[in-house]
Design an enzyme around this catalytic site. Structure first.
Site, PDB file in Angstrom:
ATOM      1  CB  VAL A  44      -0.968  -0.006   1.208  1.00 20.83           C
ATOM      2  CG1 VAL A  44      -1.680   1.340   1.339  1.00 20.83           C
ATOM      3  CG2 VAL A  44      -2.003  -1.119   1.060  1.00 20.83           C
ATOM      4  CB  CYS A  45       3.783   2.259   2.061  1.00 18.72           C
ATOM      5  SG  CYS A  45       3.011   2.216   3.695  1.00 18.72           S
ATOM      6  CB  THR A  46       4.822   0.322  -2.981  1.00 16.43           C
ATOM      7  OG1 THR A  46       5.747  -0.349  -2.119  1.00 16.43           O
ATOM      8  CG2 THR A  46       5.411   0.422  -4.374  1.00 16.43           C
ATOM      9  CD  GLU A  48      -0.304   5.254   1.566  1.00 17.00           C
ATOM     10  OE1 GLU A  48      -1.402   5.248   2.122  1.00 17.00           O
ATOM     11  OE2 GLU A  48       0.779   5.191   2.206  1.00 17.00           O
ATOM     12  CG  LEU A  49       6.444   6.871  -0.583  1.00 10.73           C
ATOM     13  CD1 LEU A  49       5.592   6.166   0.460  1.00 10.73           C
ATOM     14  CD2 LEU A  49       7.913   6.548  -0.355  1.00 10.73           C
TER      15      LEU A  49
END
Length: 221
Positions: A44-46, A48-49
């Site tokens: 998920v963070c991948t 987002e960034l």
């Protein structure tokens, strides 16, 4: 102590993917968005960034600097950036803080004081509360906070809308209604008397209720 809106954002020094920074000095007179992540190489963070890299020009246009934070080393961050580009097609240009001793996560009350002093051996689940967005004004006061679970990707279009509202309401004595977007009508704050409101809004307003006075959005400078 828990952080609240209009508290002063704690200052810190840290290593980042763009070198060592002192946070308040790095912010300067700009607005800032600090957004945190529990772990590198999380799906998920991948996303987002990568998405934030795509819309960074919109934050720049609003004089808002972006900085990320994750509980891993600069070396891990740099390896992760290659994955982010591979997955999303976006190259990240904003810095990412290496909070390997969990100091900043504790400073911002995202982890408890007894969480330890090393990211070594910790998992994303251990760090799942490190998922906060902070909008910080040029005065270094926290203007807004958003907290998301690991299972839900953050909506950075909404963060931009929130930033627009924070910047507008910091400049004028107005508030923005539900689902407001840039250019739509706003509400005169109830604390402003009618006499004072006439000075601020000489064009007048529409009284919906005695406590609700609606005006066109002032031009944000």
């Amino acid at each position: 102590m828990a952080l609240r809106i209009m508290d002063r954002a704690p200052d810190f020094t840290a290593e980042t993917t763009q070198g060592r920074i002192s946070f308040h000095e790095w912010l300067g007179d700009s607005w800032g968005m600090l957004f945190s992540h529990p772990k590198d190489f999380t799906p998920v963070c991948t996303t987002e960034l990568g998405y934030l890299a795509k819309c960074e020009p919109e934050f720049t246009r609003r004089d808002c600097k972006i900085i990320g934070l994750s509980e891993d080393s600069v070396e891990d961050h740099n390896r992760w950036l290659a994955d982010i580009k591979d997955v999303t097609g976006q190259e990240v240009h904003y810095p990412i803080i290496a909070d390997t001793r969990l100091e900043i996560a504790k400073l911002y009350d995202m982890l408890p004081a007894d969480a330890g002093t090393s990211a070594e051996g910790r998992t994303a689940t251990n760090n799942q509360t490190v998922r906060t967005v902070y909008l910080i004004g040029p005065d270094k006061l926290i203007r807004a906070m958003l907290v998301y679970p690991m299972s839900t990707g953050r909506n950075f279009d909404e963060v931009l809308r929130l930033l627009d509202s924070c910047q507008l309401t910091a400049e004028y004595k107005v508030a923005t209604p539900a689902n407001w977007s840039q250019g739509e009508d706003v509400i005169i704050v109830p604390s402003l008397s009618d006499n004072d409101a006439r000075q601020e809004f000489p064009g007048g307003w529409t009284t919906v209720k005695p406590y609700m006075r609606v005006v066109p959005q002032p031009e944000h400078t």
